[in-house]
Design a protein around this motif. Sequence first.
Motif, short mmCIF file in Angstrom:
data_model
loop_
_atom_site.label_atom_id
_atom_site.label_comp_id
_atom_site.label_asym_id
_atom_site.label_seq_id
_atom_site.Cartn_x
_atom_site.Cartn_y
_atom_site.Cartn_z
N TYR A 65 4.09 -8.18 1.88
CA TYR A 65 4.83 -8.10 3.20
C TYR A 65 4.03 -6.96 4.11
O TYR A 65 4.28 -5.91 4.12
N PRO A 66 2.75 -7.57 4.54
CA PRO A 66 1.94 -6.52 5.19
C PRO A 66 2.36 -6.00 6.51
O PRO A 66 1.71 -4.88 6.67
N GLU A 67 3.43 -6.60 7.00
CA GLU A 67 3.80 -5.88 8.42
C GLU A 67 4.70 -4.64 7.89
O GLU A 67 5.26 -3.80 8.85
N ARG A 68 5.20 -4.48 6.66
CA ARG A 68 6.10 -3.18 6.40
C ARG A 68 5.49 -2.03 5.76
O ARG A 68 4.14 -2.41 5.35
N ARG A 71 4.68 -2.21 1.75
CA ARG A 71 4.16 -3.76 1.81
C ARG A 71 4.43 -4.53 0.41
O ARG A 71 4.46 -5.75 0.84
N LYS A 146 -2.04 -11.07 1.81
CA LYS A 146 -1.97 -11.94 2.83
C LYS A 146 -3.19 -11.60 3.64
O LYS A 146 -3.45 -12.48 4.79
N ASP A 147 -3.84 -10.36 3.92
CA ASP A 147 -4.81 -10.19 4.61
C ASP A 147 -6.12 -10.42 4.04
O ASP A 147 -7.12 -10.09 4.76
#
Length: 202
Positions: A65-68, A71, A146-147
């Motif tokens: 979850y790259p936005e956390r 992550r 995910k990036d």
Amino acid sequence: MENALKELGAHIAGELSSEVISTEVAHNELFIEVRADVIDKVLAFLRDDSTCKFQVLCDVCGVDYPERPLRFDVVYNLLSLSNNQRITVKVQTDARTPVPTVVPIFPTANWFEREAWDMYGIMFSDHPDLRRMLTDYGFEGHPLRKDFPLTGHVEVRYSEDEKRVVYEPVSLVQEFRKFDFQSPWEGTEYVLPGDEKATEQG
């Protein structure tokens, strides 16, 4: 079944009150979230406690979850053959903070943790052999983040001239990357390589 899992969750939360963050029953399984720094203590309890008896570690995997800020989720799936129950244990961490290895508790975690390191870059402290297992030794990055670019950073091919495998930077011809999100058989305004003759005959 649901009541039994709720009772089991309450038992675990009561015995590990300072380690367990939350418990939930969903899809006929018990899900618990615990502090990452004590995952080895929690799994040892789940294996040895007479009420739990989760003696089979089925899988260890990562979720990104790259936005956390934290992550990564590290997810442990365990099975109790004695009680015919499953439990999912989850911890959160970031790219720099290692999670304690559980290999001394469940030796099967060895390759699971290596895969999580290889694919996500999740570190496990005191792991006996934390190195890549699915990608090449010189591979850059972790492909399930995910990036991570879909094309990767390099392409690998065998060179007949050099008689060896060579690595070359990925170069995409951008005119072939027009995204119209329509059916490939209709609506396109461009001619794909190899279709020129069909257009001329049409």
